[in-house]
Design a protein around this motif. Structure first.
Motif, PDB file in Angstrom:
ATOM      1  N   THR A  62       1.008  -1.723  -0.339  1.00 19.78           N
ATOM      2  CA  THR A  62       0.332   0.264  -0.418  1.00 19.78           C
ATOM      3  C   THR A  62       0.430   1.277  -0.104  1.00 19.78           C
ATOM      4  OG1 THR A  62       0.032   0.049   2.521  1.00 19.78           O
ATOM      5  CG2 THR A  62      -1.098  -1.044   1.743  1.00 19.78           C
ATOM      6  N   LEU A  63       0.486   2.151  -0.330  1.00 16.39           N
ATOM      7  CA  LEU A  63       1.119   4.036  -0.084  1.00 16.39           C
ATOM      8  C   LEU A  63       1.669   4.293   1.233  1.00 16.39           C
ATOM      9  CD1 LEU A  63      -1.373   5.514  -2.295  1.00 16.39           C
ATOM     10  CD2 LEU A  63       0.944   5.901  -2.781  1.00 16.39           C
ATOM     11  N   ALA A  86      -4.026   6.106 -12.309  1.00 16.80           N
ATOM     12  CA  ALA A  86      -3.311   6.764 -12.397  1.00 16.80           C
ATOM     13  C   ALA A  86      -3.606   8.731 -11.784  1.00 16.80           C
ATOM     14  CB  ALA A  86      -2.148   7.076 -13.738  1.00 16.80           C
ATOM     15  N   GLY A 114      -2.589   1.548  -8.006  1.00 16.47           N
ATOM     16  CA  GLY A 114      -1.979   2.778  -8.935  1.00 16.47           C
ATOM     17  C   GLY A 114      -1.003   2.780  -9.510  1.00 16.47           C
ATOM     18  N   ASP A 115      -0.699   3.600 -10.803  1.00 13.51           N
ATOM     19  CA  ASP A 115      -0.221   4.015 -11.630  1.00 13.51           C
ATOM     20  C   ASP A 115       1.040   4.651 -12.054  1.00 13.51           C
ATOM     21  OD1 ASP A 115       1.995   2.843 -13.818  1.00 13.51           O
ATOM     22  OD2 ASP A 115       0.823   4.081 -15.243  1.00 13.51           O
ATOM     23  N   GLU A 118       4.683   7.329  -6.588  1.00  9.20           N
ATOM     24  CA  GLU A 118       4.641   6.717  -5.294  1.00  9.20           C
ATOM     25  C   GLU A 118       3.661   8.460  -4.757  1.00  9.20           C
ATOM     26  OE1 GLU A 118       5.584   4.591  -1.961  1.00  9.20           O
ATOM     27  OE2 GLU A 118       5.986   3.349  -3.498  1.00  9.20           O
ATOM     28  N   LEU A 121       0.909  10.097  -6.288  1.00 10.72           N
ATOM     29  CA  LEU A 121      -0.410   8.986  -5.672  1.00 10.72           C
ATOM     30  C   LEU A 121      -0.619   9.031  -4.385  1.00 10.72           C
ATOM     31  CD1 LEU A 121       0.869   5.622  -6.845  1.00 10.72           C
ATOM     32  CD2 LEU A 121      -1.095   6.975  -8.640  1.00 10.72           C
ATOM     33  N   THR A 138       0.305  -0.735  -4.925  1.00 10.47           N
ATOM     34  CA  THR A 138       1.618   0.090  -5.819  1.00 10.47           C
ATOM     35  C   THR A 138       2.088  -1.362  -6.188  1.00 10.47           C
ATOM     36  OG1 THR A 138       3.000   0.971  -4.630  1.00 10.47           O
ATOM     37  CG2 THR A 138       1.395   2.525  -5.399  1.00 10.47           C
TER      38      THR A 138
END
Length: 201
Positions: A62-63, A86, A114-115, A118, A121, A138
């Motif tokens: 994850t982020l 994105a 997500g693309d 980071e 995003l 990601t």
């Protein structure tokens, strides 16, 4: 007088060079947007794992840096809806709240994939309340396995990781058409999509 003309000519030359640089940058940005947007409407994703095939078990993050497993066994009857997005994709921003609403109505576990960098995003998530409370993972592995080359793309997995639906989506009609009559019943105690996460053991 001649000195003034030389200075003026120099300024015009600098301005012309500046305009040329701006035009090149603008053309590049238009090209990026064209790749993300065109063609709108019904589209076909390039070949990759398709409907009926099983996604291999992949450990992404994850982020927040937490491990997140895709392709793992889910609770019986649960279904996982992956939405590839994105930060620089304007269509993605329009589809995100629609996908969340449809997923909640059908009891599907929505996950954003997500693309891009980071930081971008993270800024995207922070600026969009409809993305709050839903994991955004990601890593390029999943997109490579599924051959997701354009966005927004949607993939629906059953509890065994089998692909039930896969396509690019731009509108609510396309999302509902892709999902058909598919619904799921989340485990008791979960009232909003995205509440389930599968951390790596």
């Amino acid at each position: 007088m001649m000195l003034f003309l030389y200075i003026w000519q120099g300024l015009l030359t600098v301005l012309a060079l500046g305009l040329a640089v701006m035009l090149v940058a603008l053309a590049r940005q238009i090209g990026v947007l064209h790749e993300r947007l065109a063609p709108l409407g019904n589209q076909e994703a390039k070949p990759g794992l398709d409907v009926g095939q099983i996604v291999p078990r992949l450990v992404l993050h994850t982020l927040q840096g937490q491990p997140f497993v895709v392709g793992d066994t889910l609770p019986a009857g649960a279904k996982q809806l992956l939405l590839f997005v994105a930060a620089e994709c304007p269509v993605c921003k329009r589809v995100i709240p629609i996908a969340r609403q449809v997923a909640a109505e059908r009891g599907l576990d929505l996950i954003f994939v997500g693309d891009g960098p980071e930081p971008e995003l993270k800024s995207m998530v922070a600026a969009r309340p409809e993305m709050q409370g839903i994991p955004l993972i990601t890593g390029v592995e999943l997109a490579l396995v599924l051959q997701i080359n354009r966005m927004p793309a949607m993939v629906l997995l059953d509890e065994r990781g089998t692909i039930l639906a896969k396509d690019l989506v731009n509108t609510r009609r396309q999302i509902e058409g892709l999902l058909g009559n598919i619904t799921a019943t989340p485990p008791q105690g979960l009232t909003d999509t995205g509440a389930m996460s599968h951390a790596a053991v």
